[in-house]
Design an enzyme around this catalytic site. Structure first.
Site, PDB file in Angstrom:
ATOM      1  N   ILE A  15      -4.878  -3.124   1.106  1.00  0.00           N
ATOM      2  CA  ILE A  15      -5.427  -2.616  -0.167  1.00  0.00           C
ATOM      3  C   ILE A  15      -3.474  -3.334  -0.764  1.00  0.00           C
ATOM      4  CG2 ILE A  15      -4.229   0.176  -1.438  1.00  0.00           C
ATOM      5  CD1 ILE A  15      -5.561   1.711   1.237  1.00  0.00           C
ATOM      6  N   ASN A  74       3.289   0.670  -1.190  1.00  0.00           N
ATOM      7  CA  ASN A  74       2.101   0.270  -0.303  1.00  0.00           C
ATOM      8  C   ASN A  74       2.320   0.364   0.765  1.00  0.00           C
ATOM      9  OD1 ASN A  74      -1.115  -0.213  -0.355  1.00  0.00           O
ATOM     10  ND2 ASN A  74      -0.340  -2.411   0.466  1.00  0.00           N
ATOM     11  N   TYR A 139       1.151   9.721  12.073  1.00  0.00           N
ATOM     12  CA  TYR A 139       0.438   9.551   9.930  1.00  0.00           C
ATOM     13  C   TYR A 139       0.937  10.246   9.430  1.00  0.00           C
ATOM     14  CZ  TYR A 139      -1.574   6.418   6.728  1.00  0.00           C
ATOM     15  OH  TYR A 139      -2.168   5.996   5.653  1.00  0.00           O
ATOM     16  N   LYS A 143       3.071  10.629   5.702  1.00  0.00           N
ATOM     17  CA  LYS A 143       1.460  10.552   4.096  1.00  0.00           C
ATOM     18  C   LYS A 143       2.161  11.754   3.538  1.00  0.00           C
ATOM     19  CE  LYS A 143       1.078   6.262   4.230  1.00  0.00           C
ATOM     20  NZ  LYS A 143       1.362   5.600   3.565  1.00  0.00           N
ATOM     21  N   THR A 171     -10.598   7.385   4.266  1.00  0.00           N
ATOM     22  CA  THR A 171     -10.623   6.002   4.749  1.00  0.00           C
ATOM     23  C   THR A 171     -10.729   5.137   4.616  1.00  0.00           C
ATOM     24  OG1 THR A 171     -11.005   8.338   6.576  1.00  0.00           O
ATOM     25  CG2 THR A 171     -11.527   5.168   7.119  1.00  0.00           C
ATOM     26  N   ALA A 172      -9.740   4.243   3.868  1.00  0.00           N
ATOM     27  CA  ALA A 172     -10.360   3.091   3.670  1.00  0.00           C
ATOM     28  C   ALA A 172     -10.911   1.609   4.173  1.00  0.00           C
ATOM     29  CB  ALA A 172      -9.205   2.446   2.706  1.00  0.00           C
ATOM     30  N   THR A 174     -10.115  -1.442   6.026  1.00  0.00           N
ATOM     31  CA  THR A 174      -9.024  -1.915   6.130  1.00  0.00           C
ATOM     32  C   THR A 174      -9.506  -3.294   6.887  1.00  0.00           C
ATOM     33  OG1 THR A 174      -7.185  -0.603   6.306  1.00  0.00           O
ATOM     34  CG2 THR A 174      -7.938  -1.070   3.473  1.00  0.00           C
TER      35      THR A 174
END
Length: 249
Positions: A15, A74, A139, A143, A171-172, A174
């Site tokens: 990202i 980021n 995690y 966040k 969910t990306a 990446t």
């Protein structure tokens, strides 16, 4: 956005790299902060868990750009498991990067952003701040803290002329997610399961998240602050089953 001066942390891949690329396409000057100096843009190296390292890197980035208008927080790291799975040391390590990393970078960038006249901060959060996701206890906790920190910063720095927002990607697709998939017993089945929990039936792309980040940072979004923007294919707000994936004969 031509001439906007932008610092993107974690800008060497995923990202962060997509965001840096999009800013550059819009005419902004971009420096990335990363531990990986192989980034495609000008890069300053820093360890987000070390305050002196972060301060030196932000000062170097501002020196290269002639100031800062936008900070994109980021960079972050992941963790897998329920609340019993991670030792205290890992809780401290992930929290130190994902939350205190934002604190350190923002703290160092604030004098430059105050001088900007169009200062903006965008934090990369996660749908995990809103939605309970299995095996993401640590995690998700970090966040959730990032989302709360975003709103607090937006209130604190409103009269400094600095807008603060965050994006919550689903969910990306990446490098981190790909590594998780590669480590699974059945990577294809795991990918299918991740896609199925997105109402759109597919993973979010890094470019889609980058588009949202750039929109929030754009000076033309001058009335937008204290916003948590989901880029998640409807995962947070919709309860629509994904369409079945077409099969080939």
């Amino acid at each position: 956005m031509k001439g906007l001066r932008v610092l993107v942390t974690g800008g060497a891949s995923g990202i962060g790299a997509a965001t840096a690329r999009r800013f550059a396409q819009e005419g902004a000057g971009v420096v990335v902060l990363d531990r990986d100096a192989t980034a495609e843009f000008a890069c300053v190296e820093a360890d987000l868990s070390d305050d002196a390292s972060v301060r030196a890197a932000v000062a170097a980035a501002a020196g290269r750009l002639g100031g800062l208008d936008v900070l994109v927080n980021n960079a972050g790291i992941g963790a897998v498991g329920d609340v019993t799975a991670n030792p205290d040391e890992e809780w401290h390590r992930v929290y130190d990067v994902n939350v205190l990393g934002i604190v350190r970078t923002t703290r160092a960038a604030l004098p430059h952003l105050r001088d900007s006249g169009r200062g903006a901060i965008v934090n990369t959060c996660s749908i995990a701040a809103w939605t309970g996701i299995p095996q993401r206890a640590l995690y998700s906790t970090t966040k959730g803290a990032v989302q709360a920190l975003t709103l607090a910063m937006a209130a604190d720095h409103l009269h400094d002329g600095i807008r603060v927002n965050c994006v919550n990607p689903g969910t990306a697709d990446t490098p981190w997610v790909r590594r998780l998939l590669d480590a699974a017993e059945d990577p294809e089945a795991e990918r299918a399961a991740l896609q199925a929990r997105q109402p759109t039936g597919r993973l979010v792309s890094a470019e889609e998240v980058a588009h949202a980040i750039v929109h929030l940072a754009d000076p033309r979004s001058s009335a937008t602050t204290g916003v948590v923007l989901a880029v998640d294919g409807g995962m947070h707000s919709l309860r629509v089953p994904a369409r079945p994936t077409p099969t080939e004969d």
